[in-house]
Write a protein that holds these residues in place. Sequence first.
Motif, mmCIF file in Angstrom:
data_model
loop_
_atom_site.group_PDB
_atom_site.id
_atom_site.type_symbol
_atom_site.label_atom_id
_atom_site.label_comp_id
_atom_site.label_asym_id
_atom_site.label_seq_id
_atom_site.Cartn_x
_atom_site.Cartn_y
_atom_site.Cartn_z
ATOM 1 N N GLU A 177 -6.221 1.271 -1.412
ATOM 2 C CA GLU A 177 -4.597 1.377 -1.328
ATOM 3 C C GLU A 177 -4.000 2.396 -0.860
ATOM 4 O O GLU A 177 -2.833 2.639 -0.634
ATOM 5 N N ASP A 178 -5.054 3.392 -0.295
ATOM 6 C CA ASP A 178 -4.275 4.823 0.495
ATOM 7 C C ASP A 178 -4.654 4.671 1.989
ATOM 8 O O ASP A 178 -5.037 5.687 2.585
ATOM 9 N N TYR A 180 -3.245 2.961 5.144
ATOM 10 C CA TYR A 180 -2.002 2.169 5.868
ATOM 11 C C TYR A 180 -2.005 1.755 7.250
ATOM 12 O O TYR A 180 -2.561 2.607 8.057
ATOM 13 N N VAL A 212 4.379 -2.495 7.838
ATOM 14 C CA VAL A 212 3.281 -1.601 7.475
ATOM 15 C C VAL A 212 2.891 -2.011 6.076
ATOM 16 O O VAL A 212 3.830 -2.196 5.233
ATOM 17 N N CYS A 213 1.754 -2.008 5.829
ATOM 18 C CA CYS A 213 1.246 -2.291 4.402
ATOM 19 C C CYS A 213 -0.075 -1.450 4.371
ATOM 20 O O CYS A 213 -0.629 -0.954 5.105
ATOM 21 N N ASN A 214 -0.681 -1.513 3.001
ATOM 22 C CA ASN A 214 -1.893 -0.722 2.833
ATOM 23 C C ASN A 214 -2.972 -1.762 2.873
ATOM 24 O O ASN A 214 -2.778 -2.981 2.708
ATOM 25 N N TYR A 249 -3.700 7.156 7.493
ATOM 26 C CA TYR A 249 -2.422 6.576 8.184
ATOM 27 C C TYR A 249 -2.442 6.075 9.405
ATOM 28 O O TYR A 249 -2.260 7.139 10.309
ATOM 29 N N VAL A 251 -0.511 4.194 11.161
ATOM 30 C CA VAL A 251 0.705 3.226 11.521
ATOM 31 C C VAL A 251 1.065 3.924 12.988
ATOM 32 O O VAL A 251 1.269 5.159 13.206
#
Length: 282
Positions: A177-178, A180, A212-214, A249, A251
């Motif tokens: 969950e960390d 993205y 964007v999502c995890n 991250y 993204v």
Amino acid sequence: MLKVWIVGSEGQIGEAINEVLDPLEIEVLNTDKNALDITETDEVLHFGEINRPDVIINCAAITDVELCEKQPEEAFRVNALGARNLSLVARKTGAKMVQLSTDDVFDGLAQKPYTEFDNTNPKTVYGKSKCAGENYVKEFTHKHFIIRSNWVFGKGNNFVNRVLEAADQGRALAVAEDQYGSPTSAKDLARIILHLIRTNEYGTYHATCQGVCNRYEFAKEILRLAGKEEQLNPVPTSQSDLSSARPAYAVLDNFILRIIDVYEMPGWKDSLEEFMKEKREG
């Protein structure tokens, strides 16, 4: 008729390009590692000079992050020198060059999406080798499109298919969950590639689906669309089942596409829904 050489044609992006192109408009030269070794300079130059493509699309790469860490020489041979060799052909024949790249060229430490103007700072061997490939393309060709994407899914081994496989086996999954990113289908990537090669808008592009999502949210949406209710547990990357050492991250901001208004990518949920529908019907 445009003559397009797809290198790495059996990978998920190569296959997707073959599926969405119009055979009445494009003559395709498909090669994969069994037919042509892109790390062999003379072999690549010979093929290019005989066939003289108008466009070279390099989908060939070692993308397994852990394998790249274990075999850095092979990673650089394929991801960097392979791109160099194809760039030499492009320069010699006057072809346009498309180089597929990745969010791994960044360090993943940013708090906002990366644009094409942000400095690269890869932390993995995979990221460093792909960054070196980009640099060779820039050095040897001027008619190039470097296209960075992330969390790509299509036919073959990818996050979507691994989640579905685990669900079919009834396995509970621990999902990061960390981490993205913006899930992007190989078909949507293929569509923008085929659009860009007909333009002279050369340069580096970020091309991901919008939103964007995890990883955990991505896995939940995959299972929802598949009509499966397997157990998912949100965990840190270090405890996750399906995520290797990728930028936290990842993204990318499709900044150039937006400011020149050349092409708009769909939302990631729409893209995933199209993919899942095709899987059900396929």
